[in-house]
Design an enzyme around this catalytic site. Sequence first.
Site, PDB file in Angstrom:
ATOM      1  CE  LYS A   1      44.256  18.039  59.393  1.00 36.20           C
ATOM      2  NZ  LYS A   1      44.274  18.975  58.239  1.00 36.20           N
TER       3      LYS A   1
ATOM      4  CB  SER B   1      40.636  19.331  57.756  1.00 39.71           C
ATOM      5  OG  SER B   1      41.948  19.358  57.218  1.00 39.71           O
TER       6      SER B   1
ATOM      7  CB  SER C   1      42.854  21.882  55.767  1.00 45.24           C
ATOM      8  OG  SER C   1      41.723  21.386  55.102  1.00 45.24           O
TER       9      SER C   1
END
Length: 495
Positions: free
Chosen positions: A93, A168, A192
């Site tokens: 990420k 996220s 997330s």
Amino acid sequence: MSSPDLPERVHAFSDDALGHDDATGLAQRLRRREVSNAEVAEAATRRARLVEPRLHGVVAENYDLALDAARRLDNERPGGNPGFFRGVPTFIKDNLNVAGLPTRHGSAAIPDNTAKATSPFAQQLLVQGYVCLGKSSLPEFGFNATTEPAHAEPTRNPWNLAYSTGASSGGSAALVAAGVVPVAHANDGGGSIRIPAACCGLVGLKPTRGRLVDNDAVHSLPINIISDGIVSRSVRDTANFLAESELWFRNPKLPRVGRVDGPSGRKLRIGLVVDSINGHRTDNTTRKTVEETARRLERLGHQVVPVAVPVPESFPDDFALYWALLAFGVKANGHKLLNPGFDKRKVDGLTNGLATMFKRNFWRLPGALWRLRRSTKDYARAMDGYDAVLTPVLGHTTPPLGYLSPDVPFETLFDRLTRYVNFTPLANATGAPAISLPAGLTEDNLPVSVQLMGRHGGEATLLDLAFALEAEQPWPTLWQQARQVQAEETASAGG
């Protein structure tokens, strides 16, 4: 409905070197040399290039270097790289540093850059043998519950391209669900890991606070709410990831998880929460999914008992203020915290709105921090007599793209977020472990998931329950669902 120029769903599963394996199965084939590391890296790259023009889950490519790394693995002598997941491709990420790749945190406020060193958690992940194909997308600074950066294309849900992937860690979830890679890095400061896992039909475990090495961001936080991990298509991938992580770093203050490899058969006492403390009623589809999961657990021999949420009524407002504090801190000090070239004029509407909300309510912060810190002990006391608690992951099913866009007026967006993200933050504030598991499909064939929360250090119990639910009723993958729908359409046309 999907846009007329977009197919309803997209996936990259095929009979190439990756096949339909999870990470554990792929690693086993690689160890047996049934397939080469280079073939796997090439297949994953082809899959990424196939779906990326529609998914928008990749923000930085590392394909050529990944292939070079895979070829080196093929040329190593046996035992050269002992990592359990040796050669398995993944994405990290874009809020963790990987040397040689940019880190932009999903924001136009961060200039082009190249990280010089790899973050500690990324090291803990990569030492397991994964090959990094690049960086996956996220919303600005991870603040939103949908991966729709204001300055770029939204990341689309591969189950239906008109819908959100959650956030996220939305890019990672989209890439795993679509079959590009079997697992990908995710992290969780308010849901997330679990939210995108829920939206994309994946397994998403937020570990106990301190279980893994600290995220880079925690050193600037008054309360550490962030945990790193992965999203996966199988429980065993998450279990093996956690077991391998303990070999590299183990927190002596927490009980060892060990290698959980299936359900133990232990009969457990499980609490049940269906509606959140903030007063917003869970939608009917999600409610029915949670209640059916409770009945499944009872059929497996567990006792399921309704319980009250173990926090004061102020918790949603306290956590929202802390969320706003983080946005204010990033906007005010992004040049120190993230990048010297940070330009606060380029942050999106959600970051701006949260920062303004904090300035209006900053006087409440001392009390909010005190109560959030106390929530750890309150939760631990409430878990006496319970092995886990079953809840929804989210207040309602996955919304379409645009519903949670940072371009929506802030007051409307904030209200929508508080109605949607009303179960996951408790585990972040308290530091407890929690896992998102697929549990059904909507009428439109979008995943619906449930959450199991555990005692501090209780990941093994959550994995135990997850294995049992997975074995009792395996959840569909996107590839299986696409094949089934295609078969039904073919049969209908033939009829």
